[in-house]
Design a protein around this motif. Structure first.
Motif, short mmCIF file in Angstrom:
data_model
loop_
_atom_site.label_atom_id
_atom_site.label_comp_id
_atom_site.label_asym_id
_atom_site.label_seq_id
_atom_site.Cartn_x
_atom_site.Cartn_y
_atom_site.Cartn_z
N LEU A 26 -102.99 -55.63 1.88
CA LEU A 26 -101.54 -55.66 1.72
C LEU A 26 -101.13 -56.32 0.41
CD1 LEU A 26 -100.55 -56.66 5.37
CD2 LEU A 26 -100.86 -54.38 4.39
N ALA A 34 -93.14 -52.98 -4.45
CA ALA A 34 -92.01 -52.87 -3.52
C ALA A 34 -90.78 -52.30 -4.21
CB ALA A 34 -91.69 -54.23 -2.91
N ASP A 35 -90.76 -52.42 -5.52
CA ASP A 35 -89.70 -51.79 -6.30
C ASP A 35 -90.30 -50.76 -7.24
OD1 ASP A 35 -87.32 -53.12 -5.42
OD2 ASP A 35 -88.16 -54.93 -6.32
N ASP A 47 -98.00 -46.65 1.05
CA ASP A 47 -98.33 -47.25 2.36
C ASP A 47 -99.26 -46.30 3.09
OD1 ASP A 47 -97.55 -49.56 4.28
OD2 ASP A 47 -97.46 -47.76 5.53
N SER A 101 -101.11 -51.32 1.91
CA SER A 101 -99.73 -51.14 1.47
C SER A 101 -99.51 -51.85 0.15
CB SER A 101 -98.76 -51.71 2.52
OG SER A 101 -97.43 -51.41 2.16
N VAL A 152 -96.20 -52.12 -0.73
CA VAL A 152 -94.78 -52.50 -0.58
C VAL A 152 -94.61 -53.59 0.47
CG1 VAL A 152 -93.94 -50.25 -1.35
CG2 VAL A 152 -94.30 -50.65 1.09
N ALA A 153 -95.70 -54.27 0.80
CA ALA A 153 -95.64 -55.34 1.80
C ALA A 153 -95.21 -56.62 1.08
CB ALA A 153 -96.98 -55.51 2.49
N VAL A 154 -93.91 -56.73 0.90
CA VAL A 154 -93.30 -57.83 0.15
C VAL A 154 -93.91 -59.18 0.53
CG1 VAL A 154 -91.16 -59.15 -0.13
CG2 VAL A 154 -91.11 -56.65 -0.10
N GLY A 155 -94.26 -59.95 -0.48
CA GLY A 155 -94.75 -61.31 -0.23
C GLY A 155 -96.26 -61.40 -0.25
N HIS A 156 -96.93 -60.30 -0.01
CA HIS A 156 -98.38 -60.33 -0.11
C HIS A 156 -98.79 -60.17 -1.57
CE1 HIS A 156 -99.69 -60.42 4.05
NE2 HIS A 156 -98.70 -59.63 4.34
N GLU A 157 -99.73 -60.98 -1.97
CA GLU A 157 -100.23 -60.86 -3.34
C GLU A 157 -101.45 -59.94 -3.35
OE1 GLU A 157 -100.53 -65.02 -4.49
OE2 GLU A 157 -98.46 -64.98 -5.18
N ASN A 158 -102.48 -60.33 -2.64
CA ASN A 158 -103.70 -59.50 -2.64
C ASN A 158 -104.38 -59.68 -1.29
OD1 ASN A 158 -105.25 -57.64 -4.10
ND2 ASN A 158 -106.78 -59.20 -4.60
N GLU A 178 -107.84 -64.02 0.25
CA GLU A 178 -107.13 -65.09 -0.46
C GLU A 178 -107.66 -66.47 -0.11
OE1 GLU A 178 -102.91 -64.38 -0.36
OE2 GLU A 178 -103.12 -62.52 -1.48
N GLY A 183 -103.10 -64.18 -6.22
CA GLY A 183 -103.78 -63.52 -5.10
C GLY A 183 -105.23 -63.19 -5.40
N PRO A 212 -108.19 -65.17 -6.24
CA PRO A 212 -108.49 -66.61 -6.29
C PRO A 212 -109.32 -67.05 -7.50
CG PRO A 212 -108.83 -65.77 -4.07
CD PRO A 212 -108.58 -64.58 -4.94
N ARG A 227 -88.85 -51.45 6.37
CA ARG A 227 -89.84 -50.47 5.90
C ARG A 227 -91.10 -50.46 6.76
NH1 ARG A 227 -89.85 -51.41 -0.65
NH2 ARG A 227 -88.08 -50.05 -1.14
N LEU A 228 -91.62 -51.66 7.05
CA LEU A 228 -92.90 -51.75 7.75
C LEU A 228 -92.81 -52.75 8.90
CD1 LEU A 228 -95.17 -52.20 4.58
CD2 LEU A 228 -94.59 -50.05 5.70
N TYR A 248 -91.56 -56.05 7.09
CA TYR A 248 -91.36 -55.96 5.65
C TYR A 248 -90.19 -55.02 5.39
CZ TYR A 248 -96.17 -57.62 5.85
OH TYR A 248 -97.30 -58.33 6.14
N THR A 283 -90.15 -64.56 3.51
CA THR A 283 -90.39 -64.38 2.08
C THR A 283 -89.32 -63.47 1.48
OG1 THR A 283 -92.76 -64.45 2.54
CG2 THR A 283 -92.10 -63.75 0.34
#
Lengths: 364, 364, 364, 364
Positions: free
Chosen positions: A164, A169-170, A229, A247, A249-255, A273, B305, B307, D157-158, D262, D281
């Motif tokens: 995720l 997301a944009d 997604d 995904s 577009v899972a806002v807030g997830h970095e990797n 992470e 994300g 590390p 969205r999710l 999300y 978030t």
């Protein structure tokens, strides 16, 4: 003194992301010297990037590079291919044909046809093909694989691999986003860019490949021409069931790459992470937090508690590849190659086929 | 092309830990070339270690090395000193006198007198002295420092810096444990080896140095001749109160360096084993989990994300040092040097004095 | 049918906090009926509060209440005292003298003299005195105590008990804050209100009481006449060393009571805000996350994974007290009473004495 | 004084789990008095259970109970139905017909036909029907719902709702396991027992019901005649996509109900085992850890940091129901009733239909 292995690079000029990662990974353990490159299809940019990076020999063209380097007594013995997906096949084949080992970024190619041609070139070459599924080179993942292999979780029942991210997301405008959201150059969106990592990770740790899948691909951002997604249901021949969710577009997830496995006798949990922890729960007992103190892979440089991560994972691959090039092939099975690449391409194709058929189950 | 800086190393032969860390850190960003070394006081071992590492010029003696390298047009411009604590001062002074920059592992020395001599040598040299307090080079720590400086937590009230390890919970026999538990060579136990990191970290982030301290030093393992548990109470001139707890017998901790700060307007929490998160709690608001997405130091190589950790922290120092050697001194203030080193030595001495006096408060 | 035990309450009228907690705890397991109260020193308020709560018999005065209830055949057999600290002693003594069991909130009293008088009343009474150190009634704390007792961490070496809150970081105006920051009514600030919990918790789990302590008491908020930050160093007779830190100005903490123990063979970690997890690290092995699945105390109502917490901890005490009143005293040793209360009062006095003497070590 | 509401119970005799939970929940806030019961279909067992619990009036039969209680001036005004799923409909209809409010455990019934009959009875009754989806009564879930409603995550969205347990990883023999794995009595396995909670939770928080689903139901334990693993893909009319995964063979999970949402502008994460934290978030900002300090539902009894959990969630429902019975209907919309019950039954039927059709998409 063990001489460093001369290394070349295709792609990875100024502004690129993954090229820099490969360079750090190649440098980290002092096993390679980056001495040649075709860093850009624009000759002037290739030259200036090479100069900025202190790369001795710059080529305008990877075909010339393959021939010239193969002809030199001090020529490169391996080349890192870090171009966009649709530009993996041609250089990989050129270097394999020239007898130079290929270290290729994932996914293997933009199409199954390209991947097949690469597989044939590898089969006919004295050189090897390596695919940088870096996450599977992390020590606790290698330990997870060992635990599964020795029966720590019993018979596999449930698999869940998620990857995720939220950065798309944009409708992002950047060099990184641009080719990744172009179907012609990427072949697939989140499916190729990150879902293939999750696919390979689950396969690497479990030692099993799903027999069939059902997929749904979505584009959540208006006017995006490619999937962002990916939801895949998995069936394994042995009766296990699984899910893979990727995904961007899972806002807030970095990797947020994570893996959860449940078997008849235990469970394993890992998250990229926090890569230096592996939770192992033997059935009926409390969860155990494993760290590198329990690792048996030796894939690290510092004691437990001194966090190693993404770059070190890549470096673990480069280190194993250096061993293999030097003739020490004990760890050949833990470095992804042609088989992993083809499996990833088959996964992409099957997911796209299933999604077009409204989620119909498709065999792998 | 920006030429790499020729680098030397004193100490760090086969079996050493921190020498290898410095070598990786120096290599990671491609800014240094390790070309000379006096890796051991045993000439044969020095030679074989250098050969194994591909170091071109091996010296039997650091004094010779300093003179010879200073005389060469292509001689080293910086040297990493990675010997046990009591062997920091002599080589540091020799290289400073020879006009060669010194990158010294911490603590600065085994005694305050040695540290003072080093400070004088640095004052009289054209070269600089750097001290590798690596944790303070991590991006979120640099961000924490920036947040404190701009008032994000208001006036400082409470400080707690812990450094907990468990590896010396028994009477361990190893090269690493051996000199660290010998008062003659280490000068102090947990106090010098890890408490100094916690001291420097708190000082670096808060920008404040305690005015006085009260300490208790203990040896929990029977017959250990040196402290393995350190508890220090801190008083700051501005009214803040603090604690510093360092232990090498805290079973289960691998490398548990943590920092918690509370001010009149907010709080910050950070832990070395999850280095890429910084919790910032503005008073009356929910805690915010900061990552490198919020970092403003630029002290990293990959997106949030992915590390980065211990080795990258060291590499951040090497990267800043390369900049400084190249004349770019904008970040001079974030690289620890003589002042940090002397402060750490004063901390050690004050803690030992207080502990001998049953915890009496001692001024810094 | 097992008849419910008739219960009374002193204090806990409208607007009070801990009175409501005791009422819920008494109701939760259906072992008590709250039938009488002197809820306020203001007779009208006592009456209206009792009516609102459905309490049958309201008294204007706890002395009258003790006599009247003792004289009734259906009179209360136990009374909960939930007044501010300086109003614990008088009613406790009155009810003990009347042969009615006392369930008293902590700390035992505002002064050591009061506590001593209470102890004498208890010694001369047929009734018992219980002190609601609720945290030590949580199942994983009871399990921790059992683990320590059976040697799971070996010989105790290090103790750290923290109790961090942030709600008094400013000069708060509230009913709760008001008497707690008044030396005359509270006797001590954070020291009495929360540090005593940490003291008792460490004592309960380790089974050991420190031999001496050195304390620093601070008031971080301008013009606050009482301590809001407490730092105590602890020495145990067996050689263990410890720390206790309690603060009400630790911004961002809600109710951060934590306990960490390290012994020669293992470690235990627990945090009140995630009360259903206990981390046990046997030396040389990975940490194990214990839950109620491993609990042996039986101090819960639902299966593991169904979070119980603060109110259930209180209810565990009430349940044990109901058993004891019914004559089942098997668990008498896990319900705090006079000894715990006196120890807490001695802790308060010793910490205040040490703080006045600039941190001098004071025997317990 | 606000008189307590007379309450009855059907089911919940000795050895039952959820009956005890309902009793604690009804007692916790002092709003109900449990005065009548038909605790077992075995009259003698019903009587002895009632006596042990101090319940005044014991009935051998729920039909008799409904009539007798309705006829009494002091008869019960509400009844809790805590029988196995296939025994919900008959008593619910009997009490609704008698004008007595019904508080029914979930799922609503064993079949859609039963549920439909219950809905009709409720429509024709002066009494109300409440369904104890307890998790949606937790304060942070109510806060999450408020955040979604006010646009904190933008357009949905999710959705991912998981409910993972491991207690049926083997062929368990227990009263709890027995009827839950019997298709005749349970109607569905993990699908009815826990997946319905996840379905309701997602629906409650998002305010949206999926338009269609594709499901896979598995039995991982040999010879188990009912599903123990449920994987459902969800499509929402507005374009959102989701997943629901419920399992009772996920070794190591105790009661792992989690929800992740999300949207175009933010994300929310919540986990039942740490129920007092909600991660919010906002897009492009760091995650914020919300606690009850940010809660606006008022659904708790103690300050933030004093963990409330499973029992308090149930008690929140009972408290709201007491308000509603007393005529205060402001919070009617947050107490699940007929609509939630029917939706859950439709979910079960659709998932079973899809699974039988190899995962074909089925409309809700």
């Amino acid at each position: 003194m063990s001489a460093r292995i001369p290394l070349g690079m295709v792609g990875g000029g100024a502004g690129a992301f993954i090229g820099g990662v490969h360079r750090i990974a190649a440098r980290m353990d002092g096993r390679f010297d980056l001495v040649a490159g075709a860093l850009s299809s624009d000759p002037e940019r290739a030259r200036s990037s090479a100069e900025a990076l202190g790369i001795a020999r710059s080529y305008a063209d990877f075909t010339d590079m393959a021939q010239a380097e193969a002809a030199r007594p001090d020529g490169i013995r391996a080349v890192a291919i870090v171009t966009p997906n649709h530009l993996h096949a041609a250089p990989a084949i050129a270097f394999l044909n020239a007898g130079i080992h290929v270290i290729c970024d994932k996914p293997m190619a933009a199409t199954q046809a390209e991947a097949q041609a690469m597989a044939e070139a590898a089969a006919n070459s004295t050189a090897r093909f390596f695919l940088t599924h870096n996450y599977s080179a992390l020590p606790l993942i290698r330990e997870a694989r060992a635990l599964v292999a020795e029966g720590a979780i019993g018979r596999l029942r449930l698999v869940q691999a998620n990857y995720l991210q939220g950065w798309l997301a944009d409708d992002v405008q950047s060099k990184q986003a641009e080719w990744r959201t172009d179907p012609a150059r990427a072949g697939a969106g989140a499916l190729g860019d990150i879902a293939t990592h999750a696919w390979q990770l689950a396969q690497f740790v479990t030692g099993e490949t799903p027999a069939e899948l059902s997929a749904e691909l979505s584009s959540m951002v208006p006017n995006r021409p490619i999937d962002d997604d990916v939801r895949v249901a998995l069936r394994y021949a042995g009766g296990a069931r699984g899910g893979l969710w990727a995904s961007q577009v899972a806002v807030g997830h970095e990797n947020g790459l994570t893996l959860a496995l449940y078997g008849s006798d235990g469970a394993l949990h890992w998250a990229q992470e926090t890569p230096e922890r592996l939770i192992h729960t033997p059935k009926g007992q409390p969860p155990r937090i494993l760290t590198r103190a329990q690792d048996r892979s030796g894939s690290f440089r510092t004691p437990p508690g001194h966090p190693e991560g993404y770059l070190e994972g890549f470096a673990n691959l480069y280190s194993d590849i250096a061993d293999i090039i030097a003739g020490e092939t004990a760890h050949l099975d833990r470095v992804p190659g042609i088989a992993a690449g083809l499996s990833g391409m088959r996964f992409i194709a099957a997911a796209q086929e299933s999604a077009r058929a409204n989620g119909q189950w498709v065999g792998i």
